[in-house]
Design a protein around this motif. Structure first.
Motif, PDB file in Angstrom:
ATOM      1  N   VAL A   1       0.860  -1.181   0.000  1.00  0.00           N
ATOM      2  CA  VAL A   1       0.000   0.000   0.000  1.00  0.00           C
ATOM      3  C   VAL A   1       0.899   1.234   0.000  1.00  0.00           C
ATOM      4  O   VAL A   1       1.899   1.298   0.709  1.00  0.00           O
ATOM      5  N   ASP A   2       0.547   2.224  -0.790  1.00  0.00           N
ATOM      6  CA  ASP A   2       1.282   3.491  -0.887  1.00  0.00           C
ATOM      7  C   ASP A   2       2.728   3.303  -1.340  1.00  0.00           C
ATOM      8  O   ASP A   2       3.633   3.992  -0.885  1.00  0.00           O
ATOM      9  N   ARG A   3       2.959   2.367  -2.214  1.00  0.00           N
ATOM     10  CA  ARG A   3       4.299   2.137  -2.778  1.00  0.00           C
ATOM     11  C   ARG A   3       4.228   2.335  -4.276  1.00  0.00           C
ATOM     12  O   ARG A   3       3.249   1.974  -4.922  1.00  0.00           O
ATOM     13  N   SER A   4       5.273   2.871  -4.819  1.00  0.00           N
ATOM     14  CA  SER A   4       5.309   3.077  -6.267  1.00  0.00           C
ATOM     15  C   SER A   4       5.759   1.801  -6.972  1.00  0.00           C
ATOM     16  O   SER A   4       6.340   0.897  -6.350  1.00  0.00           O
ATOM     17  N   VAL A   5       5.507   1.746  -8.264  1.00  0.00           N
ATOM     18  CA  VAL A   5       5.914   0.594  -9.061  1.00  0.00           C
ATOM     19  C   VAL A   5       7.431   0.428  -8.997  1.00  0.00           C
ATOM     20  O   VAL A   5       7.943  -0.693  -8.885  1.00  0.00           O
ATOM     21  N   GLU A   6       8.166   1.532  -9.035  1.00  0.00           N
ATOM     22  CA  GLU A   6       9.628   1.480  -8.998  1.00  0.00           C
ATOM     23  C   GLU A   6      10.133   0.865  -7.691  1.00  0.00           C
ATOM     24  O   GLU A   6      11.060   0.057  -7.684  1.00  0.00           O
ATOM     25  N   GLU A   7       9.513   1.255  -6.576  1.00  0.00           N
ATOM     26  CA  GLU A   7       9.909   0.693  -5.280  1.00  0.00           C
ATOM     27  C   GLU A   7       9.657  -0.810  -5.224  1.00  0.00           C
ATOM     28  O   GLU A   7      10.492  -1.570  -4.723  1.00  0.00           O
ATOM     29  N   ILE A   8       8.523  -1.216  -5.744  1.00  0.00           N
ATOM     30  CA  ILE A   8       8.170  -2.636  -5.750  1.00  0.00           C
ATOM     31  C   ILE A   8       9.161  -3.422  -6.610  1.00  0.00           C
ATOM     32  O   ILE A   8       9.655  -4.472  -6.212  1.00  0.00           O
TER      33      ILE A   8
ATOM     34  N   LYS B   1      -4.069  -4.908  -1.875  1.00  0.00           N
ATOM     35  CA  LYS B   1      -5.008  -5.768  -1.151  1.00  0.00           C
ATOM     36  C   LYS B   1      -4.556  -7.228  -1.101  1.00  0.00           C
ATOM     37  O   LYS B   1      -5.137  -8.032  -0.381  1.00  0.00           O
ATOM     38  N   LEU B   2      -3.547  -7.575  -1.850  1.00  0.00           N
ATOM     39  CA  LEU B   2      -3.096  -8.964  -1.927  1.00  0.00           C
ATOM     40  C   LEU B   2      -1.945  -9.265  -0.963  1.00  0.00           C
ATOM     41  O   LEU B   2      -1.125 -10.142  -1.216  1.00  0.00           O
TER      42      LEU B   2
END
Length: 171
Positions: free
Chosen positions: A86-93, A146-147
């Protein structure tokens, strides 16, 4: 072992040996008479002992470094940021995912040295499950957020296996 402790041990062993040698040199006329085979045997025994001790030291250091690598992967799998997206950017992920992948690749590269190939294949399998969930929803961050339970399951299994690997590394 601390250097001061080592010096004390060497002193406690070395001083009596030196005193006995000096006593024998003074009272034994044949003290310096020895054969070439005795000298060669002593040199070989000393060299072989040094080599084996050095080899074990190198192996222990390698295990310590490998242990740190396992600990860092365990930290990533236990990190809440790995499954709570939650509240994470695609780059961080993607960076988190890449960090795990790199560590698993290093572990796989050296797994044969420590006879942990089965454990590493298990880690890869669970990591692939984790990646499949992320890749399936990378464009929908709301659904991905949510996963968390689906992401936490393989990470939790990885964490447990890494812990087992760490314990078995020194057995």
């Amino acid at each position: 072992m601390k250097k001061s402790t080592l010096y004390v041990i060497v002193g406690l062993i070395g001083v009596p040996v030196l005193l006995i040698a000096l006593y024998n040199m003074k009272h034994n006329d044949n003290f310096w008479d020895t054969s070439a085979t005795t000298c060669i045997s002593l040199i070989i025994a000393g060299g072989l002992s040094f080599y084996l001790v050095q080899r074990q030291t190198d192996r222990r250091k390698q295990k310590d470094i490998f242990m740190k690598l396992l600990e860092s992967l365990k930290d990533l799998t236990d990190d809440e940021k790995s499954y709570r997206l939650v509240d994470r950017s695609v780059e961080e992920i993607l960076m988190q995912k890449r960090a795990m992948n790199n560590k698993i690749a290093f572990i796989k590269k050296y797994s044969e040295n420590f006879s942990i190939e089965k454990d590493v294949s298990f880690l890869e399998e669970k990591y692939n499950e984790y990646v499949a969930v992320i890749d399936g929803h990378i464009n929908d961050l709301e659904t991905l957020g949510k996963l968390g339970a689906d992401l936490k399951r393989p990470l939790s299994l990885m964490s447990q296996r890494i812990f087992e690997m760490m314990l078995n590394l020194y057995s």
